[in-house]
Write an enzyme that holds these catalytic residues in place. Structure first.
Site, PDB file in Angstrom:
ATOM      1  N   ASP A  26       0.330  -1.059  -0.203  1.00  0.00           N
ATOM      2  CA  ASP A  26       0.168   0.175  -0.567  1.00  0.00           C
ATOM      3  C   ASP A  26       1.096   1.091  -0.127  1.00  0.00           C
ATOM      4  OD1 ASP A  26      -2.349  -1.739   0.729  1.00  0.00           O
ATOM      5  OD2 ASP A  26      -1.751  -1.522   2.093  1.00  0.00           O
ATOM      6  N   GLU A  56     -11.397  -0.459  -3.075  1.00  0.00           N
ATOM      7  CA  GLU A  56     -10.887  -0.287  -2.870  1.00  0.00           C
ATOM      8  C   GLU A  56      -9.470   0.922  -3.043  1.00  0.00           C
ATOM      9  OE1 GLU A  56      -9.496  -2.897   0.422  1.00  0.00           O
ATOM     10  OE2 GLU A  56      -7.728  -3.711  -0.962  1.00  0.00           O
TER      11      GLU A  56
END
Length: 366
Positions: A60, A236
């Site tokens: 991420d 997401e």
């Protein structure tokens, strides 16, 4: 008959001398084509080819290029227990830059588990970190939280906990990112909407300040295509880039194994971003696993620019293998990667394919 030589006019002599001096000072074409050392030093240096993986065991990823000339890097640590920060004047330099822990999870209570997907932003002269976390006693009650640091140097000063970003529902929410468009600040994030048959969709809201939504919040996207619903029904990790009169919001879909991939939403720069109809969705993924380059589950990206200040760069994570034993969330080998982001003739982003790992000296020799 002989003539007495005339004495030259002094003004003509001076004029001729000046002309000769000018000619002497004028470089030849060959000299003009050869830059001086000072000129060469002043020219922007061409960035070195990207090295991949850039940062190992960091998922991420988020890279912020600041006006001080540094790239600031943060990402999810596989232990899910802290927020880390690195900086370097070059993208490749982030690989070996010293890493500092700027915040650690609470031993009990809120912000005590699943410290996920931090992003660092500079807003109004202060630093902010957005991240997801859950209470230590209820590790799946994940929400969005914000830290603030007033020090010009984010490695110094105090990171103050500004609290939870309150959305319309008290449900599973994560992956917040913020951006401004035409003077208005927005927050985009992923959340489970009550009554919806999915894990998370994408939402957008204006902001009153860096930790408060002003509302309303709108739904931009929910998992609807097969490639968004493998393992889990997930949208997401939104990230926004504005180019060529449009805003492009990338996002990630499906489970975090090799099915993980990226989709794309598009809005016209003149449109009302708070109108869901302003956003169109690509029916096919724009970035997927690749057996040829052996990169799997590429996603949760952000965008930055190369050292030249112009070339767009895609930042993301991926694994180097397809098969995973156990829960993919327990596999630590999602590595941060970078590559050039191209553009199609119609002005839309060309993500290409996840590039292969950079060959090592040993591999080249063999």
């Amino acid at each position: 008959m002989s003539r007495t030589p005339q004495v030259p006019d002094r003004r003509l002599l001076l004029k001729g001398a000046l002309a000769a001096g000018t000619l002497a000072a004028t470089p030849t074409a060959a000299q003009a084509a050869t830059p001086t050392a000072a000129q060469a030093a002043a020219r922007p240096k061409k960035a070195a080819p990207f090295v991949n993986p850039l940062v190992r065991h960091r998922a991420d990823p988020y890279i912020h290029r600041h006006s001080d000339g540094f790239y600031y890097f943060t990402a999810t640590a596989p232990e899910y227990d802290r927020i880390i920060l690195r900086r370097s004047r070059t993208l490749n330099g982030l690989a070996t830059a010293a890493e500092s822990v700027i915040w650690t999870k609470h031993p009990t209570g809120v912000m005590g588990a699943h410290i996920w997907a931090p992003e660092i932003h500079r807003i109004g002269g202060k630093w902010y970190v957005y991240f997801a976390s859950a209470p230590a006693e209820s590790v799946w009650d994940i929400r969005i939280w914000v830290l603030e640091n007033a020090n010009p140097d984010p490695f110094k000063g105090t990171w103050e906990e500004k609290g939870q970003v309150r959305t319309a529902w008290e449900t599973f929410s994560l992956d917040a990112t913020t951006f401004t468009h035409r003077g208005t600040r927005y927050l985009a994030w992923a959340q489970h909407e009550p009554g919806q048959d999915n894990n998370t969709g994408l939402f957008l809201s204006r902001m009153a300040n860096p930790w408060t939504l002003t509302g309303p919040q709108i739904r931009l996207s929910t998992p609807e295509y097969d490639w968004e619903c493998v393992g889990y029904k997930v949208n997401e990790g939104p990230s926004v880039i504005a180019r060529h009169g449009r805003l492009f919001m990338s996002y990630s879909a499906s489970a975090t194994d090799w099915h993980y991939c990226m989709g794309l939403l598009t809005a016209d720069a003149d449109a009302d971003l708070m109108n869901p109809a302003s956003w169109s969705k690509s029916p096919t993924p724009v970035f997927t696993s690749n057996d040829t380059t052996k990169q799997y589950g590429p996603g949760h990206n952000c965008f930055t620019v190369a050292e030249d200040g112009r070339s767009d760069v895609l930042v993301y994570h991926a694994r180097q293998y397809k098969e995973i034993v156990g829960d993919p969330l327990n596999d630590p080998n999602r590595h941060t990667r970078v590559q050039k982001l191209g553009w199609h003739a119609d002005g839309t982003p060309d993500f290409g394919i996840p590039v292969a790992d950079t060959a090592t000296d040993t591999e080249v020799a063999s």
